[in-house]
Design a protein around this motif. Sequence first.
Motif, PDB file in Angstrom:
ATOM      1  N   PRO A 217      -1.494   8.553  -4.993  1.00 24.72           N
ATOM      2  CA  PRO A 217      -1.612   7.382  -5.872  1.00 24.72           C
ATOM      3  C   PRO A 217      -1.783   7.755  -7.341  1.00 24.72           C
ATOM      4  CG  PRO A 217      -3.109   7.181  -3.996  1.00 24.72           C
ATOM      5  CD  PRO A 217      -2.463   8.522  -3.894  1.00 24.72           C
ATOM      6  N   TYR A 218      -2.553   8.859  -7.623  1.00 25.42           N
ATOM      7  CA  TYR A 218      -2.848   9.177  -9.021  1.00 25.42           C
ATOM      8  C   TYR A 218      -1.648   9.761  -9.756  1.00 25.42           C
ATOM      9  CZ  TYR A 218      -4.211  13.412  -6.411  1.00 25.42           C
ATOM     10  OH  TYR A 218      -4.246  14.463  -5.542  1.00 25.42           O
ATOM     11  N   ASP A 219      -0.552  10.045  -9.058  1.00 30.75           N
ATOM     12  CA  ASP A 219       0.644  10.525  -9.743  1.00 30.75           C
ATOM     13  C   ASP A 219       1.727   9.460  -9.833  1.00 30.75           C
ATOM     14  OD1 ASP A 219      -0.308  13.002 -10.374  1.00 30.75           O
ATOM     15  OD2 ASP A 219       0.352  13.930  -8.507  1.00 30.75           O
TER      16      ASP A 219
ATOM     17  N   VAL B  25       1.902   3.228 -11.194  1.00 33.37           N
ATOM     18  CA  VAL B  25       1.597   1.864 -10.761  1.00 33.37           C
ATOM     19  C   VAL B  25       0.086   1.691 -10.739  1.00 33.37           C
ATOM     20  CG1 VAL B  25       3.630   1.757  -9.273  1.00 33.37           C
ATOM     21  CG2 VAL B  25       1.450   2.436  -8.291  1.00 33.37           C
ATOM     22  N   ASN B  26      -0.368   0.458 -10.872  1.00 29.62           N
ATOM     23  CA  ASN B  26      -1.784   0.159 -10.713  1.00 29.62           C
ATOM     24  C   ASN B  26      -1.929  -1.047  -9.819  1.00 29.62           C
ATOM     25  OD1 ASN B  26      -2.260   1.431 -13.902  1.00 29.62           O
ATOM     26  ND2 ASN B  26      -3.450   2.117 -12.158  1.00 29.62           N
ATOM     27  N   THR B  27      -3.105  -1.141  -9.190  1.00 32.81           N
ATOM     28  CA  THR B  27      -3.319  -2.146  -8.168  1.00 32.81           C
ATOM     29  C   THR B  27      -4.501  -3.039  -8.524  1.00 32.81           C
ATOM     30  OG1 THR B  27      -2.551  -0.542  -6.539  1.00 32.81           O
ATOM     31  CG2 THR B  27      -3.705  -2.464  -5.683  1.00 32.81           C
TER      32      THR B  27
ATOM     33  N   ALA C  62      -8.401   6.534  -7.237  1.00 38.45           N
ATOM     34  CA  ALA C  62      -7.140   7.272  -7.146  1.00 38.45           C
ATOM     35  C   ALA C  62      -6.026   6.487  -7.822  1.00 38.45           C
ATOM     36  CB  ALA C  62      -6.784   7.526  -5.684  1.00 38.45           C
ATOM     37  N   ASP C  63      -6.024   5.170  -7.624  1.00 38.93           N
ATOM     38  CA  ASP C  63      -5.002   4.310  -8.196  1.00 38.93           C
ATOM     39  C   ASP C  63      -5.018   4.371  -9.719  1.00 38.93           C
ATOM     40  OD1 ASP C  63      -3.079   1.982  -7.652  1.00 38.93           O
ATOM     41  OD2 ASP C  63      -4.454   1.118  -9.115  1.00 38.93           O
TER      42      ASP C  63
ATOM     43  N   ARG D 116       0.829  -1.211   0.000  1.00 37.61           N
ATOM     44  CA  ARG D 116       0.000   0.000   0.000  1.00 37.61           C
ATOM     45  C   ARG D 116       0.864   1.262   0.000  1.00 37.61           C
ATOM     46  NH1 ARG D 116      -5.232  -0.119   1.126  1.00 37.61           N
ATOM     47  NH2 ARG D 116      -5.153   1.757   2.391  1.00 37.61           N
TER      48      ARG D 116
ATOM     49  N   ALA E 246      -6.546  -2.756 -14.530  1.00 38.42           N
ATOM     50  CA  ALA E 246      -5.232  -2.261 -14.113  1.00 38.42           C
ATOM     51  C   ALA E 246      -4.244  -2.282 -15.278  1.00 38.42           C
ATOM     52  CB  ALA E 246      -4.713  -3.093 -12.952  1.00 38.42           C
TER      53      ALA E 246
ATOM     54  N   MET F  78     -10.102   7.046 -19.166  1.00 35.67           N
ATOM     55  CA  MET F  78     -11.041   8.169 -19.203  1.00 35.67           C
ATOM     56  C   MET F  78     -10.531   9.322 -18.334  1.00 35.67           C
ATOM     57  SD  MET F  78     -13.980   9.553 -17.517  1.00 35.67           S
ATOM     58  CE  MET F  78     -14.294   8.290 -16.290  1.00 35.67           C
ATOM     59  N   VAL F  79     -10.109   9.020 -17.093  1.00 35.20           N
ATOM     60  CA  VAL F  79      -9.676  10.115 -16.217  1.00 35.20           C
ATOM     61  C   VAL F  79      -8.351  10.710 -16.698  1.00 35.20           C
ATOM     62  CG1 VAL F  79     -10.882   9.225 -14.185  1.00 35.20           C
ATOM     63  CG2 VAL F  79      -8.500   8.610 -14.557  1.00 35.20           C
ATOM     64  N   ARG F  80      -7.599   9.965 -17.508  1.00 35.93           N
ATOM     65  CA  ARG F  80      -6.368  10.520 -18.072  1.00 35.93           C
ATOM     66  C   ARG F  80      -6.612  11.122 -19.445  1.00 35.93           C
ATOM     67  NH1 ARG F  80      -3.356   6.462 -14.976  1.00 35.93           N
ATOM     68  NH2 ARG F  80      -2.343   7.703 -13.373  1.00 35.93           N
ATOM     69  N   LYS F  81      -7.897  11.252 -19.795  1.00 28.41           N
ATOM     70  CA  LYS F  81      -8.310  11.962 -21.013  1.00 28.41           C
ATOM     71  C   LYS F  81      -7.778  11.337 -22.297  1.00 28.41           C
ATOM     72  CE  LYS F  81      -9.358  16.346 -18.905  1.00 28.41           C
ATOM     73  NZ  LYS F  81      -9.098  15.993 -17.493  1.00 28.41           N
TER      74      LYS F  81
ATOM     75  N   GLY G 205      -9.535   4.233 -16.034  1.00 27.50           N
ATOM     76  CA  GLY G 205      -8.204   4.831 -15.909  1.00 27.50           C
ATOM     77  C   GLY G 205      -7.830   5.668 -17.128  1.00 27.50           C
TER      78      GLY G 205
ATOM     79  N   PHE H 245      -1.286   4.518  -1.086  1.00 28.56           N
ATOM     80  CA  PHE H 245      -2.418   4.635  -0.179  1.00 28.56           C
ATOM     81  C   PHE H 245      -1.969   4.948   1.243  1.00 28.56           C
ATOM     82  CE2 PHE H 245      -4.038   1.238  -3.198  1.00 28.56           C
ATOM     83  CZ  PHE H 245      -4.536   2.180  -4.072  1.00 28.56           C
TER      84      PHE H 245
ATOM     85  N   ASN I 133      -3.881   0.373 -18.399  1.00 26.64           N
ATOM     86  CA  ASN I 133      -3.169   1.645 -18.248  1.00 26.64           C
ATOM     87  C   ASN I 133      -1.669   1.526 -18.512  1.00 26.64           C
ATOM     88  OD1 ASN I 133      -5.529   3.130 -17.073  1.00 26.64           O
ATOM     89  ND2 ASN I 133      -5.307   1.523 -15.539  1.00 26.64           N
TER      90      ASN I 133
END
Lengths: 343, 298
Positions: free
Chosen positions: A77-79, A82-84, B207-208, A52, A152, A106-109, A104, A57, A155
Amino acid sequence: MAPEGAPDISVSGLTKRYGDVVAVDAIDLDIARGEFFTMLGPSGSGKTTTLRMIAGFEIPDEGTIELAGEDVSRLPPYDRPVNTVFQDYALFPHMTVQQNVEYGLMVRKVKRGERRQRAGEALEMVQLSAHGDRKPSQLSGGQRQRVALARAIVNRPKVLLLDEPLGALDLKLRQEMQIELKSIQREVGITFVYVTHDQEEALTMSDRLAVFNQGRIEQVGPPAHVYEHPESEFIAGFVGVSNVIERDGRRYTVRPEKINILMNGREPQAGAHVELGLVRDVQYVGPVTRYHVTLDRGGELQVLAQNLEEGSSEVLEAKGRRVSLEWRPEQESIIDELEGGSE
Amino acid sequence: MTSVPVAEPPPQEGLGRRLSTFFFRHPRARLWTLLALPLTWLVVVYFGSLFVLLLSSLWDTDPFTRQVVHKFTLENFQRIIDTPVYRDVAWRTIKMAAFVTIADAVLAFPIAYYMARVASPRTRNLLVIAVLMPLWAGYLVKAYAWRTILSEGGVINWALDPIGLHFDGLSTVGLWLVFTYLWLPYMILPVYAGLERIPDSLLEASADLGGRSLKTFTRVILPLAFPAIVAGSIFTFSLTLGDYIAPGLITSEQFIGTVIYNIRGEALPTAAAFSLVPIVVVTAYLLVARKLRAFESL
């Protein structure tokens, strides 16, 4: 054993406390690029907290985490690249499978067309192409697990973190997924950091594993090395069966399947270590039989023998018999030199 | 030595035992026995009164004596639809209910969010009690208290007076404040429960995957809390539609409740017909909510 190539993850002096409890105690760890690395340990050993902290996290109290040479210890986490894959999958219940996988991107456009295509590829990889329109609640546990994996991987993270991802599946499915996870990892070439308390999982999947105990790493190495040469009594017991005896001021362990059980007065081989004892108990487990032997010189050993020719009635008759055990000295792993012994 | 267990002799057949055996073998009888009392209450008192309401809305009134005549007619509904006053009052009430609901949702969400996801367990318990506390006080006490606060000599105008301002509290705006206050707990509690049900791992997953706080809020938290907001809004909306005491105390404007109260003596069937308006509006509201899939994740 040093990892090959440049380390992808480099952890040093990592510490996390919760009040008076030290969850992770100054651990150092290097994980190579493309490696399948497992953090193995009982619950509360600090493996999940370490994961974590790599994910972001939890923020460490001390120490640093470097991802591909960049210090990310205090990034959100968003910077982090890595993905979980979460233990409970954490799929968004109000979105379809497709929307979950695209989240993932979508939020990164990422543009809609590319998003669709990449999500489609990821779903294909986990063999769920036909299920894109379903809601997570309409999927089985194994399918949800695959969606979490696709969500995961899509991305293209530098590192994929997996927190006991197979824990909620039944045994058969778990074994299938172990093989599949491993082949997916080879296919995408992403570094996998895998947390589990299941020693079989750790042994079958990992390139290397680290055994955690009480917030520290007790041993790191390839599975076969850790299994056959445990460096502490804890590892001997946690990875495999603890088979520790004390002879001549040394404590050492021998794996049960390395021991040969000699019945009916068969002679031991030359150069083998021999112990005499009494069979206290016999457990017939189908392909193998487990003998618990009380030794004349003190201590008890478990012996695992393949049922090549014997049937259950024959092996169960061994209870109460006197036997001799033999193993080759190189199968012994010294855990402790007691008083009188030297370094 | 271990003793071999001996089978116990069959127990005596008492009345209680025979009864429980009967119920064990007949689960349906057990269910009906359990439900008899609440079902009777529901059918006779609850549906009965609704049925009587519907029935009396179909009766006629003698134009001279103002006596109710037991003759079926749809004239009452016709009158409500055709008379501008009734239409205006209904529209004003629905608007009021909508604005109260919006205000309550806006006020309740941050409070509920704090309670569910930020506060320590101890603070959370204290806040739950604090939210519930106004419900322990009588409705009339609270309504009258607000009348005093809002009136000419009330605390609001006392505070505004030195800076040369004046607030006409006993107005529609004042009533909106009172309703918003009265029904706020009914919005906070369901939204709090809804937010508390969202697993932490979903927010971590967002967030991940790269979602910052705002994205996580709009894409994950809000959609998942939406059914709870709808549940709360059903309370705030229908309670406002049906209330007749607060409007009478705070303003001279007429609302559905006050009209029904005022005409019930001379035109009972019309009052009954008018009282079906909130029921129809809330039913339509629920259908829209269902269309919006508000109940899917309940």
